[in-house]
Design a protein around this motif. Structure first.
Motif, short mmCIF file in Angstrom:
data_model
loop_
_atom_site.label_atom_id
_atom_site.label_comp_id
_atom_site.label_asym_id
_atom_site.label_seq_id
_atom_site.Cartn_x
_atom_site.Cartn_y
_atom_site.Cartn_z
N GLY A 7 29.15 41.40 49.10
CA GLY A 7 30.53 41.40 48.62
C GLY A 7 30.64 40.73 47.27
O GLY A 7 31.35 41.18 46.38
N THR A 8 29.89 39.64 47.06
CA THR A 8 29.91 38.94 45.80
C THR A 8 29.33 39.81 44.69
O THR A 8 29.90 39.92 43.62
CB THR A 8 29.08 37.63 45.91
OG1 THR A 8 29.65 36.85 46.95
CG2 THR A 8 29.12 36.85 44.62
N THR A 9 28.21 40.47 44.95
CA THR A 9 27.59 41.33 43.94
C THR A 9 28.50 42.49 43.59
O THR A 9 28.73 42.79 42.42
CB THR A 9 26.25 41.88 44.46
OG1 THR A 9 25.42 40.76 44.76
CG2 THR A 9 25.57 42.74 43.43
N ALA A 10 29.07 43.14 44.57
CA ALA A 10 29.92 44.30 44.34
C ALA A 10 31.18 43.91 43.59
O ALA A 10 31.67 44.65 42.75
CB ALA A 10 30.26 44.98 45.65
N SER A 11 31.72 42.73 43.87
CA SER A 11 32.98 42.35 43.24
C SER A 11 32.77 41.83 41.83
O SER A 11 33.68 41.84 41.04
CB SER A 11 33.71 41.31 44.09
OG SER A 11 32.97 40.11 44.12
N TYR A 12 31.57 41.38 41.50
CA TYR A 12 31.36 40.80 40.17
C TYR A 12 31.67 41.79 39.06
O TYR A 12 32.30 41.46 38.08
CB TYR A 12 29.93 40.27 40.00
CG TYR A 12 29.76 39.70 38.63
CD1 TYR A 12 29.17 40.45 37.62
CD2 TYR A 12 30.29 38.47 38.30
CE1 TYR A 12 29.08 39.95 36.33
CE2 TYR A 12 30.20 37.97 37.02
CZ TYR A 12 29.60 38.72 36.05
OH TYR A 12 29.53 38.23 34.78
N ALA A 13 31.23 43.03 39.21
CA ALA A 13 31.44 44.02 38.16
C ALA A 13 32.92 44.16 37.84
O ALA A 13 33.31 44.20 36.68
CB ALA A 13 30.85 45.37 38.57
N ALA A 14 33.75 44.25 38.85
CA ALA A 14 35.18 44.42 38.65
C ALA A 14 35.81 43.19 38.01
O ALA A 14 36.88 43.28 37.42
CB ALA A 14 35.86 44.75 39.96
N GLU A 15 35.16 42.04 38.09
CA GLU A 15 35.71 40.83 37.49
C GLU A 15 35.46 40.75 35.99
O GLU A 15 36.03 39.93 35.30
CB GLU A 15 35.13 39.60 38.19
CG GLU A 15 35.60 39.48 39.63
CD GLU A 15 34.89 38.38 40.39
OE1 GLU A 15 34.10 37.64 39.79
OE2 GLU A 15 35.13 38.28 41.59
N ALA A 16 34.59 41.59 35.45
CA ALA A 16 34.29 41.57 34.02
C ALA A 16 35.40 42.19 33.19
O ALA A 16 35.54 41.90 32.02
CB ALA A 16 32.97 42.30 33.76
N TRP A 17 36.20 43.04 33.78
CA TRP A 17 37.27 43.72 33.06
C TRP A 17 38.46 43.93 33.98
O TRP A 17 38.37 43.76 35.19
CB TRP A 17 36.80 45.07 32.52
CG TRP A 17 36.53 46.05 33.62
CD1 TRP A 17 37.43 46.86 34.26
CD2 TRP A 17 35.29 46.28 34.28
NE1 TRP A 17 36.81 47.58 35.25
CE2 TRP A 17 35.49 47.24 35.29
CE3 TRP A 17 34.00 45.77 34.11
CZ2 TRP A 17 34.48 47.71 36.11
CZ3 TRP A 17 32.99 46.23 34.93
CH2 TRP A 17 33.24 47.19 35.92
N LYS A 18 39.57 44.34 33.39
CA LYS A 18 40.75 44.70 34.17
C LYS A 18 41.61 45.65 33.34
O LYS A 18 41.37 45.83 32.15
CB LYS A 18 41.53 43.46 34.61
CG LYS A 18 42.01 42.57 33.49
CD LYS A 18 42.64 41.32 34.06
CE LYS A 18 43.04 40.36 32.95
NZ LYS A 18 43.64 39.15 33.49
N GLU A 19 42.57 46.26 34.01
CA GLU A 19 43.51 47.14 33.31
C GLU A 19 44.74 46.34 32.91
O GLU A 19 45.13 45.41 33.59
CB GLU A 19 43.95 48.29 34.22
CG GLU A 19 42.92 49.37 34.38
CD GLU A 19 43.46 50.57 35.14
OE1 GLU A 19 44.69 50.76 35.21
OE2 GLU A 19 42.63 51.33 35.65
N ALA A 20 45.35 46.75 31.81
CA ALA A 20 46.59 46.14 31.36
C ALA A 20 47.49 47.24 30.81
O ALA A 20 47.01 48.33 30.50
CB ALA A 20 46.32 45.10 30.28
N ASP A 21 48.75 46.94 30.68
CA ASP A 21 49.71 47.89 30.11
C ASP A 21 50.21 47.32 28.81
O ASP A 21 50.77 46.23 28.77
CB ASP A 21 50.87 48.10 31.09
CG ASP A 21 51.78 49.22 30.63
OD1 ASP A 21 52.59 48.97 29.71
OD2 ASP A 21 51.68 50.33 31.16
N VAL A 22 49.97 48.04 27.71
CA VAL A 22 50.43 47.61 26.40
C VAL A 22 51.29 48.74 25.82
O VAL A 22 50.79 49.82 25.54
CB VAL A 22 49.25 47.29 25.46
CG1 VAL A 22 49.75 46.95 24.06
CG2 VAL A 22 48.42 46.15 26.01
N GLY A 23 52.56 48.49 25.71
CA GLY A 23 53.48 49.48 25.15
C GLY A 23 53.48 50.79 25.92
O GLY A 23 53.60 51.85 25.32
N GLY A 24 53.31 50.72 27.23
CA GLY A 24 53.32 51.92 28.06
C GLY A 24 51.97 52.64 28.16
O GLY A 24 51.86 53.66 28.80
#
Length: 125
Positions: free
Chosen positions: A14-31
């Motif tokens: 679980g730790t290994t699999a979740s690490y990748a997703a912790e390096a980036w994320k989505e955001a909303d900028v001006g739609g």
């Protein structure tokens, strides 16, 4: 003892699999949905890179720090790992290496978009 071993194995996976997703994320900028690093700093692509290969080193990498990947990071879907010539690893999305920009000072800044007509915000599909 067997249940402890199984539990530990599940925890480690679980730790290994979740690490990748912790390096980036989505955001909303001006739609527009974009990708950011874990701290919310905008990620960019560089037109002079090749698929799966970074061409941004030295002064370029000082101004455009690569989105570093840990040595044991694993690719996940469209997110892949690029081996840099300096021995480090970085993240790429759809084969395009990703960078932050030194002049972005806070989360949500997008001052790197369009710089030199070769830097672009990494947009989420």
């Amino acid at each position: 003892m067997k249940s402890i071993t199984v539990g530990l194995a599940v925890l480690l996976l679980g730790t290994t699999a979740s690490y990748a997703a912790e390096a980036w994320k989505e955001a909303d900028v001006g739609g527009t949905k974009i990708y950011t690093d874990a701290d919310g700093m905008t990620l960019y692509t560089y037109d002079k890179d090749e698929k799966g290969k970074s061409n941004c080193y030295d002064k370029c990498a000082t101004n455009w720090p690569p989105l570093k990947a840990e040595a044991d990071a694993k690719a996940e879907g469209e997110w892949t790992i690029v081996d840099r010539t300096d021995g480090t690893k970085m993240w790429a999305y759809e084969g395009k290496p990703l960078y932050t920009f030194i002049k972005d000072k806070k989360a949500g800044d997008v001052t790197g978009d369009g710089v030199g007509e070769v830097w672009h915000i990494a947009k989420a599909d």
